[in-house]
Design a protein around this motif. Structure first.
Motif, PDB file in Angstrom:
ATOM      1  N   UNK A  58       0.736  -1.158   0.025  1.00 15.20           N
ATOM      2  CA  UNK A  58       0.031  -0.095  -0.030  1.00 15.20           C
ATOM      3  C   UNK A  58       0.782   1.160   0.115  1.00 15.20           C
ATOM      4  N   UNK A  59       1.956   1.127   0.673  1.00 15.63           N
ATOM      5  CA  UNK A  59       2.787   2.283   0.916  1.00 15.63           C
ATOM      6  C   UNK A  59       3.397   2.636  -0.716  1.00 15.63           C
ATOM      7  N   UNK A  60       3.701   1.831  -1.335  1.00 14.61           N
ATOM      8  CA  UNK A  60       4.252   1.775  -2.604  1.00 14.61           C
ATOM      9  C   UNK A  60       3.277   2.110  -3.853  1.00 14.61           C
ATOM     10  N   UNK A  61       1.892   2.123  -3.443  1.00 15.95           N
ATOM     11  CA  UNK A  61       1.166   2.492  -4.592  1.00 15.95           C
ATOM     12  C   UNK A  61       1.230   3.797  -5.076  1.00 15.95           C
ATOM     13  N   UNK A  62       1.064   3.947  -6.457  1.00 12.44           N
ATOM     14  CA  UNK A  62       1.210   5.140  -6.996  1.00 12.44           C
ATOM     15  C   UNK A  62      -0.099   6.119  -7.348  1.00 12.44           C
ATOM     16  N   UNK A  63      -1.191   5.513  -7.079  1.00 11.05           N
ATOM     17  CA  UNK A  63      -2.489   6.370  -7.247  1.00 11.05           C
ATOM     18  C   UNK A  63      -3.543   5.763  -6.132  1.00 11.05           C
ATOM     19  N   UNK A  64      -4.560   6.355  -6.281  1.00  7.85           N
ATOM     20  CA  UNK A  64      -5.604   5.792  -5.504  1.00  7.85           C
ATOM     21  C   UNK A  64      -6.423   4.627  -6.180  1.00  7.85           C
ATOM     22  N   UNK A  65      -6.185   4.712  -7.552  1.00  6.82           N
ATOM     23  CA  UNK A  65      -6.785   3.300  -8.196  1.00  6.82           C
ATOM     24  C   UNK A  65      -6.007   2.185  -7.416  1.00  6.82           C
ATOM     25  N   UNK A  70      -5.277  -2.774  -4.565  1.00  9.99           N
ATOM     26  CA  UNK A  70      -4.451  -3.438  -3.683  1.00  9.99           C
ATOM     27  C   UNK A  70      -5.161  -3.827  -2.479  1.00  9.99           C
ATOM     28  N   UNK A  71      -5.914  -2.996  -2.123  1.00  7.60           N
ATOM     29  CA  UNK A  71      -6.792  -3.530  -0.718  1.00  7.60           C
ATOM     30  C   UNK A  71      -7.845  -4.671  -1.114  1.00  7.60           C
ATOM     31  N   UNK A  72      -8.512  -4.438  -2.198  1.00  8.31           N
ATOM     32  CA  UNK A  72      -9.494  -5.508  -2.522  1.00  8.31           C
ATOM     33  C   UNK A  72      -8.725  -6.995  -2.618  1.00  8.31           C
ATOM     34  N   UNK A  73      -7.291  -6.997  -3.325  1.00 10.91           N
ATOM     35  CA  UNK A  73      -6.783  -8.078  -3.492  1.00 10.91           C
ATOM     36  C   UNK A  73      -6.463  -8.774  -1.919  1.00 10.91           C
ATOM     37  N   UNK A  74      -6.346  -8.078  -1.043  1.00 13.79           N
ATOM     38  CA  UNK A  74      -5.855  -8.588   0.224  1.00 13.79           C
ATOM     39  C   UNK A  74      -7.156  -9.536   1.047  1.00 13.79           C
ATOM     40  N   UNK A  75      -8.028  -9.300   0.357  1.00 16.41           N
ATOM     41  CA  UNK A  75      -9.474 -10.101   1.058  1.00 16.41           C
ATOM     42  C   UNK A  75      -9.552 -11.505   0.890  1.00 16.41           C
ATOM     43  N   UNK A  76      -9.200 -11.965  -0.370  1.00 13.79           N
ATOM     44  CA  UNK A  76      -9.446 -13.274  -0.734  1.00 13.79           C
ATOM     45  C   UNK A  76      -8.348 -14.067   0.173  1.00 13.79           C
ATOM     46  N   UNK A  77      -7.137 -13.892   0.010  1.00 22.62           N
ATOM     47  CA  UNK A  77      -6.244 -14.852   0.999  1.00 22.62           C
ATOM     48  C   UNK A  77      -6.413 -14.726   2.304  1.00 22.62           C
TER      49      UNK A  77
END
Length: 184
Positions: A58-65, A70-77
């Protein structure tokens, strides 16, 4: 007057059988606690490592999208790990229940043998005791054994149904997570 004598050997044998059963139960319970503690330690370590990795991503994210994606990708695992943990706890509980049921079944069988043996000896020493009385007592014991066996079968069926329900619920959650992920 005839009496039934209990020998020191019989007392020692009964005490040893009870002690063995207590030790077997305590061992099964300790094993279950150990397995649950191991599952928890693995889950906590994994959650900690995931949190660090997710925070770095998340800290390395370049923009809001990218941040939202990334946040959405954390849910399934996370869901999958929670499901795996729940299944692990359920398996430990099922295994422990099976072990304790075996101890109980063995103790009931031993107790029944002891009661029948005691009654045989006792009724032989009672003047006028008839085979009908012995037969009636043995039938009562057989009936209680049958009831115990029916209860054991019902418990096993309930366990099998619970396992099927856990499997179905797991698949439902996986399907829901997959649909949610596709929608995101």
């Amino acid at each position: 007057m005839n009496t039934i004598n209990v020998t020191p050997e019989q007392v020692r044998a009964a005490t040893k059988a009870n002690l063995d059963a207590i030790i077997e139960i305590a061992t099964a319970q300790f094993s279950a606690v150990e397995k649950i503690a191991n599952l928890q330690a693995v889950a906590i370590k994994s959650a900690f490592e995931d949190t660090i990795a997710n925070a770095r991503a998340l800290a390395a994210a370049n923009d809001v999208q990218e941040y939202v994606k990334l946040q959405g990708s954390f849910a399934q695992p996370a869901y999958e790990k929670a499901i795996a943990y729940s299944k692990g706890v359920y398996e430990v509980a099922t295994q422990t229940n099976t072990e304790l049921a075996k101890v109980a079944e063995r103790r009931v069988a031993e107790w029944n043998e002891g009661v029948v043996s005691f009654l045989d000896k006792a009724l032989k020493n009672i003047p006028g005791a008839s085979d009908a009385v012995v037969g009636a007592v043995k039938q009562a014991i057989a009936a209680s054994n049958s009831a115990y066996e029916n209860l054991t079968k019902a418990t096993k069926q309930a366990t099998e149904m619970a396992e099927a329900n856990v499997a179905a619920a797991t698949e439902s959650v996986k399907g829901f997570v997959a649909k949610t992920r596709k929608a995101a």
